[in-house]
Design a protein around this motif. Sequence first.
Motif, PDB file in Angstrom:
ATOM      1  N   SER A   1       0.827  -1.200   0.000  1.00 55.33           N
ATOM      2  CA  SER A   1       0.000   0.000   0.000  1.00 55.33           C
ATOM      3  C   SER A   1       0.864   1.254   0.000  1.00 55.33           C
ATOM      4  N   ASP A   2       0.331   2.348  -0.573  1.00 55.85           N
ATOM      5  CA  ASP A   2       1.045   3.624  -0.523  1.00 55.85           C
ATOM      6  C   ASP A   2       1.095   4.179   0.888  1.00 55.85           C
ATOM      7  N   GLN A   3       0.094   3.836   1.681  1.00 59.35           N
ATOM      8  CA  GLN A   3       0.061   4.257   3.077  1.00 59.35           C
ATOM      9  C   GLN A   3      -0.595   3.163   3.907  1.00 59.35           C
ATOM     10  N   THR A   4      -0.426   3.237   5.210  1.00 56.40           N
ATOM     11  CA  THR A   4      -1.006   2.219   6.088  1.00 56.40           C
ATOM     12  C   THR A   4      -2.529   2.315   6.063  1.00 56.40           C
ATOM     13  N   GLU A   5      -3.179   1.179   5.808  1.00 53.25           N
ATOM     14  CA  GLU A   5      -4.634   1.124   5.768  1.00 53.25           C
ATOM     15  C   GLU A   5      -5.107  -0.125   6.501  1.00 53.25           C
ATOM     16  N   ILE A   6      -6.257  -0.031   7.139  1.00 53.89           N
ATOM     17  CA  ILE A   6      -6.875  -1.178   7.800  1.00 53.89           C
ATOM     18  C   ILE A   6      -8.288  -1.337   7.246  1.00 53.89           C
ATOM     19  N   ASN A   7      -8.601  -2.545   6.769  1.00 50.57           N
ATOM     20  CA  ASN A   7      -9.919  -2.819   6.222  1.00 50.57           C
ATOM     21  C   ASN A   7     -10.454  -4.135   6.788  1.00 50.57           C
ATOM     22  N   ASP A   8     -11.749  -4.181   7.011  1.00 51.90           N
ATOM     23  CA  ASP A   8     -12.412  -5.398   7.464  1.00 51.90           C
ATOM     24  C   ASP A   8     -13.187  -6.016   6.306  1.00 51.90           C
ATOM     25  N   TYR A   9     -13.126  -7.351   6.207  1.00 50.63           N
ATOM     26  CA  TYR A   9     -13.819  -8.087   5.160  1.00 50.63           C
ATOM     27  C   TYR A   9     -14.755  -9.099   5.811  1.00 50.63           C
ATOM     28  N   TYR A  10     -15.978  -9.177   5.289  1.00 51.55           N
ATOM     29  CA  TYR A  10     -17.026  -9.986   5.902  1.00 51.55           C
ATOM     30  C   TYR A  10     -17.415 -11.113   4.948  1.00 51.55           C
ATOM     31  N   THR A  11     -17.483 -12.335   5.484  1.00 51.73           N
ATOM     32  CA  THR A  11     -17.746 -13.506   4.648  1.00 51.73           C
ATOM     33  C   THR A  11     -18.651 -14.487   5.366  1.00 51.73           C
ATOM     34  N   VAL A  12     -19.558 -15.117   4.608  1.00 51.09           N
ATOM     35  CA  VAL A  12     -20.293 -16.282   5.093  1.00 51.09           C
ATOM     36  C   VAL A  12     -20.045 -17.403   4.094  1.00 51.09           C
ATOM     37  N   SER A  13     -19.708 -18.591   4.598  1.00 52.91           N
ATOM     38  CA  SER A  13     -19.367 -19.721   3.740  1.00 52.91           C
ATOM     39  C   SER A  13     -20.158 -20.950   4.138  1.00 52.91           C
ATOM     40  N   TRP A  14     -20.424 -21.802   3.154  1.00 56.36           N
ATOM     41  CA  TRP A  14     -21.127 -23.059   3.412  1.00 56.36           C
ATOM     42  C   TRP A  14     -20.899 -24.027   2.253  1.00 56.36           C
ATOM     43  N   LYS A  15     -21.283 -25.269   2.447  1.00 55.97           N
ATOM     44  CA  LYS A  15     -21.236 -26.279   1.392  1.00 55.97           C
ATOM     45  C   LYS A  15     -22.630 -26.838   1.181  1.00 55.97           C
ATOM     46  N   ASP A  16     -23.004 -27.008  -0.090  1.00 53.57           N
ATOM     47  CA  ASP A  16     -24.320 -27.510  -0.452  1.00 53.57           C
ATOM     48  C   ASP A  16     -24.148 -28.499  -1.595  1.00 53.57           C
ATOM     49  N   ASP A  17     -24.453 -29.770  -1.330  1.00 50.05           N
ATOM     50  CA  ASP A  17     -24.339 -30.830  -2.333  1.00 50.05           C
ATOM     51  C   ASP A  17     -22.924 -30.905  -2.914  1.00 50.05           C
ATOM     52  N   GLY A  18     -21.922 -30.778  -2.047  1.00 47.92           N
ATOM     53  CA  GLY A  18     -20.530 -30.896  -2.463  1.00 47.92           C
ATOM     54  C   GLY A  18     -19.944 -29.662  -3.116  1.00 47.92           C
ATOM     55  N   ILE A  19     -20.712 -28.594  -3.196  1.00 48.21           N
ATOM     56  CA  ILE A  19     -20.258 -27.352  -3.820  1.00 48.21           C
ATOM     57  C   ILE A  19     -20.028 -26.303  -2.733  1.00 48.21           C
ATOM     58  N   SER A  20     -18.917 -25.581  -2.820  1.00 45.81           N
ATOM     59  CA  SER A  20     -18.587 -24.548  -1.842  1.00 45.81           C
ATOM     60  C   SER A  20     -19.130 -23.198  -2.288  1.00 45.81           C
ATOM     61  N   TYR A  21     -19.791 -22.509  -1.364  1.00 50.80           N
ATOM     62  CA  TYR A  21     -20.351 -21.182  -1.628  1.00 50.80           C
ATOM     63  C   TYR A  21     -19.799 -20.197  -0.598  1.00 50.80           C
ATOM     64  N   SER A  22     -19.582 -18.957  -1.032  1.00 48.98           N
ATOM     65  CA  SER A  22     -19.215 -17.873  -0.124  1.00 48.98           C
ATOM     66  C   SER A  22     -19.878 -16.592  -0.587  1.00 48.98           C
ATOM     67  N   ILE A  23     -20.375 -15.815   0.364  1.00 51.41           N
ATOM     68  CA  ILE A  23     -20.826 -14.457   0.086  1.00 51.41           C
ATOM     69  C   ILE A  23     -19.910 -13.534   0.868  1.00 51.41           C
ATOM     70  N   MET A  24     -19.407 -12.488   0.211  1.00 53.65           N
ATOM     71  CA  MET A  24     -18.482 -11.619   0.911  1.00 53.65           C
ATOM     72  C   MET A  24     -18.669 -10.169   0.508  1.00 53.65           C
ATOM     73  N   SER A  25     -18.242  -9.294   1.405  1.00 53.20           N
ATOM     74  CA  SER A  25     -18.293  -7.855   1.157  1.00 53.20           C
ATOM     75  C   SER A  25     -16.917  -7.254   1.380  1.00 53.20           C
ATOM     76  N   LEU A  26     -16.469  -6.471   0.415  1.00 54.31           N
ATOM     77  CA  LEU A  26     -15.198  -5.766   0.537  1.00 54.31           C
ATOM     78  C   LEU A  26     -15.393  -4.339   1.030  1.00 54.31           C
ATOM     79  N   ASP A  27     -16.569  -3.790   0.816  1.00 57.74           N
ATOM     80  CA  ASP A  27     -16.761  -2.363   1.032  1.00 57.74           C
ATOM     81  C   ASP A  27     -17.734  -2.014   2.148  1.00 57.74           C
ATOM     82  N   ARG A  28     -18.539  -2.950   2.567  1.00 57.46           N
ATOM     83  CA  ARG A  28     -19.548  -2.631   3.564  1.00 57.46           C
ATOM     84  C   ARG A  28     -19.609  -3.729   4.609  1.00 57.46           C
ATOM     85  N   SER A  29     -19.853  -3.346   5.870  1.00 59.21           N
ATOM     86  CA  SER A  29     -19.931  -4.330   6.948  1.00 59.21           C
ATOM     87  C   SER A  29     -21.325  -4.941   7.000  1.00 59.21           C
TER      88      SER A  29
END
Length: 263
Positions: free
Chosen positions: A218-246
Amino acid sequence: MDEKKLESLITETLAERAERLSVSPEVKQLVRQKISEEKKEKTNMKHRISGKIVILAAALCLLGTMGAVAAGRAAGLVSHSDGNDPVYGSYGELRSNVKQDLGYSVKTVDSLGEGWDFRRASIGSVQAQDETGNVIGTYLNLKVCYGASKKEAVSLIVRRPGSLVSEEVRQPDAAGEHEGIELRYYCDRYKFLPVGTEISEEDRLAEERGELFLSYGSDQTEINDYYTVSWKDDGISYSIMSLDRSFTADEMFAMAAEVIDGK
């Protein structure tokens, strides 16, 4: 590689990061090597792209996507995107083509939560690598982007890595359940530092405890939080995530339930 493809790479690797444990010293050495290579490549580019994006992508591809190292299993995952990858500009186009392009049926929805509507979707490939960087297999990732107004803030990531990736999962920040499917919620804090910054003892200890993930570039020190929910359904992995909003755990569990109940 343009900024949208780099953003896609970061999103996919962050989604994987939410489910992985620690890595071996050999893999950490691969991370350092990969970051060095990306920094050299960046200096040769005619058009400037954020150093944070390039270096973060390299670090997350190798450090942020690890399961336990085992025979025949991946020690690192590297996402790839090019002009030949399927891209869908409408939800109808996605539903009409995704099974053929991805190779299997998946559940998706045209909107998520409160006002997050479909914007675009794409499929990219992921290389599974062993500890020495050799490619041992590939699989496909589907990324579906949702937004409100003009801003994209939520992504659904769908993948089926099979036996290439071990399924050891770290302790979530919150757990839920829907239709018998376990839901795992994570809030991960990343601290981006300029190259050459000395890591404080406080940050080093926080990283060891798994409370903070450090990345250079980074050009300067930054702190960011990332939010994720993950699960498996019928052998398939799913994730929903947000980079910009909590999002709270309950909000993300509700979005996961929408996908699980979808078609």
